[in-house]
Each structure stands twice: as C-alpha cells, then as structure tokens.
Design an enzyme around this catalytic site. Sequence first.
Site, short mmCIF file in Angstrom:
data_model
loop_
_atom_site.label_atom_id
_atom_site.label_comp_id
_atom_site.label_asym_id
_atom_site.label_seq_id
_atom_site.Cartn_x
_atom_site.Cartn_y
_atom_site.Cartn_z
N ASP A 196 40.26 42.42 47.23
CA ASP A 196 41.00 43.57 47.76
C ASP A 196 40.64 43.72 49.24
O ASP A 196 39.99 42.85 49.81
CB ASP A 196 40.65 44.84 46.95
CG ASP A 196 41.85 45.79 46.85
OD1 ASP A 196 42.34 46.21 47.91
OD2 ASP A 196 42.29 46.09 45.72
N HIS A 267 46.74 44.29 50.05
CA HIS A 267 45.32 44.45 49.69
C HIS A 267 44.54 43.18 50.00
O HIS A 267 43.77 42.69 49.18
CB HIS A 267 45.18 44.83 48.22
CG HIS A 267 45.58 46.26 47.92
ND1 HIS A 267 44.89 47.33 48.42
CD2 HIS A 267 46.59 46.77 47.19
CE1 HIS A 267 45.46 48.47 48.01
NE2 HIS A 267 46.50 48.15 47.26
N GLU A 330 51.43 47.81 46.18
CA GLU A 330 51.17 48.52 47.43
C GLU A 330 51.12 47.60 48.64
O GLU A 330 50.12 47.58 49.36
CB GLU A 330 49.86 49.30 47.30
CG GLU A 330 49.88 50.32 46.17
CD GLU A 330 48.57 51.07 45.99
OE1 GLU A 330 48.63 52.27 45.73
OE2 GLU A 330 47.48 50.46 46.11
N PHE A 422 41.36 55.47 34.08
CA PHE A 422 40.10 56.11 33.72
C PHE A 422 39.26 56.45 34.96
O PHE A 422 38.11 56.84 34.83
CB PHE A 422 39.33 55.23 32.73
CG PHE A 422 40.09 54.98 31.44
CD1 PHE A 422 41.15 55.78 31.06
CD2 PHE A 422 39.73 53.92 30.61
CE1 PHE A 422 41.86 55.55 29.87
CE2 PHE A 422 40.42 53.68 29.42
CZ PHE A 422 41.49 54.49 29.06
N ASP A 423 39.88 56.30 36.15
CA ASP A 423 39.21 56.83 37.35
C ASP A 423 39.62 58.28 37.60
O ASP A 423 39.11 58.92 38.50
CB ASP A 423 39.48 55.96 38.59
CG ASP A 423 40.97 55.76 38.88
OD1 ASP A 423 41.82 55.97 37.97
OD2 ASP A 423 41.30 55.38 40.02
N TRP A 471 39.20 51.91 38.49
CA TRP A 471 39.08 51.65 39.93
C TRP A 471 37.83 52.37 40.41
O TRP A 471 37.51 53.47 39.95
CB TRP A 471 40.31 52.18 40.66
CG TRP A 471 41.58 51.55 40.19
CD1 TRP A 471 42.48 52.08 39.32
CD2 TRP A 471 42.09 50.26 40.55
NE1 TRP A 471 43.52 51.20 39.12
CE2 TRP A 471 43.31 50.08 39.86
CE3 TRP A 471 41.64 49.24 41.38
CZ2 TRP A 471 44.08 48.92 39.97
CZ3 TRP A 471 42.42 48.10 41.50
CH2 TRP A 471 43.61 47.94 40.81
N THR A 472 37.12 51.75 41.37
CA THR A 472 35.75 52.22 41.62
C THR A 472 35.52 52.80 43.02
O THR A 472 34.40 52.80 43.49
CB THR A 472 34.75 51.08 41.35
OG1 THR A 472 35.10 49.96 42.19
CG2 THR A 472 34.78 50.65 39.91
#
Length: 757
Positions: A196, A267, A330, A422-423, A471-472
């Site tokens: 990314d 990205h 994106e 789940f972020d 996503w972190t």
Amino acid sequence: MGAFPFVPRVLPFLFLGLAQALGAQSALTIPSLIPLPVEIEQLQGECALKCPWSVTRGHGVTKALGDLLQAELDSLHPKSAVKCEKALDIELSLFQPDTILPPETYWLTVEKDRILIKAPTEEGLFRGTRTLIQLLEGGVGDMRLPCLRISDHPRFAWRGMHLDVVRHFFLVSFVKSYIDLLARYKLNTFHWHLTDDQGWRIEIKKYPKLTEVGAWRKGSQVGPYSAQTFDTLRYGGFYTQEEIRDVVAYAAARHIAVVPEIEMPGHALAALAAYPELSCTRGPFSVERGWGVFPDVFCPKEETFIFLENVLDEVIGLFPSPYIHIGGDECPKERWHECPHCQALMQQEGLKDEHELQSYFIRRIEKFVNSKGRKIIGWDEILEGGLAPNAAVMSWRGTEGGIASAKAGHYAVMSPGSHCYFDHYQGDPANEPLAIGGYTPLQKTYSYEPIPAELNAEESKYILGAQGNVWTEYILTEDHLEYMAVPRALALSEVLWSPAASRNEADFLRRLKAEFPALERLRINAAQSMFDPVLHLAPGANPGEVMVSMECPCEGQPFVLDARSLEGVPYTGPIIAKNNLTIRALCKDIHGNEQGRMVSRRILYSKATARNITLDRAPSEKYADGGAFTLVNGITAGARRVNHEWLGWRGGEVTITVDLDSAQDLRFLGLGALNEPSSWIHPPEAIEISTSLDGLTFEKQGDAPMKKGEGRREVAVVKPCKARYVRYIVHAWKAIPVGQPGAGEPAWLFLDEVIIN
Ligand code: ACM
Ligand code: ZN
C-alpha cells in the site's frame, strides 16, 4: 454454491436448551459450538474422557494431520492420576462417497469408547477436528461427553478474514496466531494485504529496493485523522520469501488459502518511492506517513507492466491460491489525466476516459495472471470502465458491486463496510479505542445475509461467500487487533458456515458467552462490547419529548444509574425526556452480576429538540439510520464519527423544516455539519436560513457562514426574530475541490443536529 444432496436440518431442541429437552434422561449437555453445525443429535449414553486421547489415522490420512491434532489434544487433556488400560481412541477416517458431497463435509460421532470423524477429504476431516476440539474443551470440566452425532458442511466456499499489515506491521508469529483463529472457527481464506502507500511488505528478489526503501516510512500518523498529527519514528518491516513460504505452509496445514494482495494501480506510493520511474511524473516520492488516498499511482506504461508482471511472477510462485488479489480500489485519475503517455495510450487504444484506462490496466494484468493458471480478484472499483473477462469482485462499498458482478456472471465475495469492516466501532465510541469511524456492532455482523435480495437463484451461485476486513490505520498492537477481530469474526464464521435457517442471535450470544473461557485460555483479547446496554432514542408521544428505551443482550436486565446511586434502579420502561438529561445505563446478567460496561447519553435540549421535522429529500440509504428525527434528537455527534449520529446525502441539496409548535422569540438558528475531506465529506457549500409564522410565507434570515477546520462544525445565523417555523436550504458541494480526495466527485453532506434557541 450448487444444490447439495442433503437438506440442512437443525434439531429444534438446540434452541430449547438441551438439558430441558432431554429432561431427566441425562444431566449431560452437548457443549456449545461456533459455528453451529448443520445437524447435531444427542444419543443415549456418554463417553468418558479421563484416559489419554489417542489419534488413529485411517487409510490415506496424512501424518501431518494426525500429529497436529495429537499435539492439540495433548495440550488440552488435563493430566490426571487415573490408571488407564487403554487410551480413548479418536479415529480419523477418509471414505469414498457414492454421491457428490459438498467440499469440507464431515461426520463426527461420539460413542461410548471412541470418537470417530469421517470425511471424503482431508479438508473435511480437518474441519471436523475443529468441532472435536470445541467439544472436548466443553467436556473436560466433568471429563465426559454425551454420545452424539454431528453431520456438517459449510454454506459458503469463501469464508474469509483480511489483515492489513501495511498501515501497521504484524510479525509472522502473530500472523500464525491469526491463522489459528481462522482455523478454529472454520474460516478458510486469509486475505493478506501486503502492499500500500505506507509500506511494501513482501520481499521481491528482482526488485530489492521494494523492501530496502519501500518497507520503511519516516514516521506515522498518530491520533484521530482530523488532528493531522505525525510522529517522526522510522517504522516498517517486511516478510522474507522464506517467511512467506512458512506462513503459507502453516495455513495449508489448516486448510486455509492465503490470498495475497498486491495493490495496483493506486495505493502504490511505497513501490513508487522505490521505483519513481513507474509513475506519471517520475517523482520523487516518499513512503507515506499518513492515511488516505493519494494522487500518485502506477502509470500504465510498458515499464510498469514489465515490473508488475515480474513482481506477480514471484508472488504466484509463493502463493498456491487460485486467486491473486490485485487491489484496484481508490485509484485517483488526475495524474493519468495530465500525463502525455496516458493520454496517448487512451487515444491509441480507443479508451474514452480514465475509467476505461483503469479497466485496460486491470485487463492486462488479468491476462498475465491467467497465463500462469490463476485468477484475479479485485475491489469493486474494477467494475468501472468494464470488468476484466475472468475477474472476481470483492464488494466493499456496499453490495452493489457484488450484485453487478453476479448479474454479469462473475464471482463475487461480499465484504460491505456496513457489516464486514471490523475496523469500525463495535460499541459506544465513548467506551471504545479510537477507530476509523463507522459502527458495526457484533449483532449487525451476525445479521448479515451474504446473498443480496436482488439476485435470483441462478445469479446467487456467483456469491462465493463473504469476508471480514481489518484495516490497521488505528490498530497498532496485536491485542488491539484481536479486540477488533474477535468476536465479530466468530459471528461472520457462523453466517458463512451454518444454514441460514438456523441463525438465531440470542442463541449465538449464549454460545459466545460460553466461548469466552476458551478465548481466555488461548490468550485472545476478545471484545465484550456486545454485552453493553443499547439505548434507543425515538420521538415521544408529544412534540418536545424524547423517548429513551434500553435493552440488554443475553437476557440481561438494564439498570438506570442516577448521579447519586451507582447501584442503579431496574429499568422498567421508556424514560421520557422533556429537558436536558443525562442517562446512564448498565446491564446485569441473570445472576445479578454486572455485564458489559456503562453506556451514557447526554440529551441537550434546544427549542428544536423533538419537534416536528420534515426533509424534502431522503438521505442516502446508508446514512439514514434514525430518519429525520436524528436531526432533532438532542444528540450532537461526538468527535468520533459513528454513522447513526448523522444523516448523509451525496451531492445536491436538502430542505429541512422544523415546526416549533408556537411562535417564539429566537436568536440562534444553527445546524451541525461534518468536515472530513478524507472520506469525501464536506460541510455545506451554502445554507440559506429562513423563518415563518404560518408555514407558508418564509422570510430569509441569512446565509450561515462556513467554518474552517476538520471535524464537526456548527454553523448558524445569529439574529433576533420571531417565528414558529425554521427552514434550512442546504447545498452540498457539487464537485469536491481540486487537491482534495475525490476531487471532481459530488461531496457527501453529513448533518447531525438542528439547534434553535
Ligand atoms: C478498501 O477498503 N479501500 C477496499
Ligand atoms: Zn501516466
């Protein structure tokens, strides 16, 4: 998936509580299981567990599976001093069925003196061993299990979990424990997001600078996005090819496919920092420190395709997965728009716009991947400008991409932000660690139906399954990652494995509660947010009243806390607010113990609160949770965006009219709006505010001036006037200004509250 030769059936007594259904026959109950098997039947008798457990491998069963299971059994068996003549036999047996069975089918029987797992494939046997482990964990308490028979197979073929190791890096040891987590709940696909803007995390022998340069950034964004704060610590990491092979083998032993994601054409800044010649402008670039979407992307020139093919060649050599994820999400088009090479290529190929150029890009990559015997999957933007001939789509911006894909006869994996990200927050944001935004409580994930209602039976076959994404950007540690993934991944596992007809939230929550000791034993830092009280706000019977009701999951009892009593009083019915009110609620379980955390709501009254409100244009379905009442419910949105506190419109304008019930002296006519450019959300371009005594003739009071700065902004006209009706004509930006993410697209307009005083 196609029609299977047997019909899923769940015995109704599962939902009655087994002890109750079986009466005095036996005090033993079948331990709870996640995901719920297709069929489960308790038989007469019981199986003693006290003697050592010994795996017997039938013909053709690999030693690897036997050894893996034996090691797990050894660590689970409580060593006791009991003398045993003979170990309890746990038999794994492969057989050739005479009909075609769904892949991963297994049968498990617990008999008086042996446990048998039968399956047509080793994959099926492995899934059966996961059920066995959960049964034994439940049985070790009193060292016996009831005799039983389970017949089981999954509903969907793609049961996925994703992990972003770019925004924050996670060690191989953790990646393996994540794979263990997937395996435990019969998930079978691990989507590894490896590249990314903020880092390149996979060693590529041909291009060493990808990891020498691209794996490291000179700092990271810290805190909420709106603060735009950065540290200066060098941050990064990557996996060597040896480590990748190790992880892939580890997953394969657990019958989990690892799908690598190599992002293109957007990205891509980490790659471009290493090889700037692959961009349109030739750079220079640095590996990004911040979160977001960035304009510099791969330029579709020959050099770039040669590079990407060489990269993919090594990737394909490392990952046996039939699918290779090529990103595709994106990708801003502004550099392509200005690039002489890109424009010439579009002319030469007869591409009418940059979306078609993106499609050209993906088709070329697909051709290469297909030539190596693999298929591509990409985020739903790969539909724009035309889908590549054999591509599968991962639907994340809602379900539309998956629907379009299935209707066109392409496979799709559903991963809509609404249920599968789940972020997002999973509980009241005030009680949760900082998250990217959104609100996806466990119960919402559990309610997810992967087959969209828009599809007929034939089209539905193209829905491979679904996936949870982690996503972190805001997740820095292993503990925090587990907190976000668990237990939402468990809810998703049941959605994807168990028959749709057996879905039952209350029953799932009961089984989930019973799962916590195991999660603790496995040292998984699971969230318990789903046990918190849930407060609902609705209009009361009369204008000016807000009705607050409370609910506790798992048959808990809500308690209302006031400023003096921390014990609280039992909640007996809705509370009616007529003035400023802070409500604090807590749940207690059926034994009177506190369950979950305290949740509070502060209702701040203005003259508009709970008054009649009309909108001439409905908000977008995605951002319309509480309806128009959201704008007069007395709740101003917190600093942390959760969608149910906002109404959202894409572009255009909306007219909002509030009826104050009587003519009143006013001086403050305000409206709350959100400025979050990274999410394409901008405050209104213009707001015209007018008032009326009769609801027919309106007098303009002024235009609310815009306010600068990110986050929630309150705009108002401050001017004494007398009125019963107040009207806001709110215009969204028609086109997001150049230089901002999503430039040229209609802006989102997010409003949270009308404030009149
Ligand atoms: C995505 O969340 N950008 C796929
Ligand atoms: Zn270019």
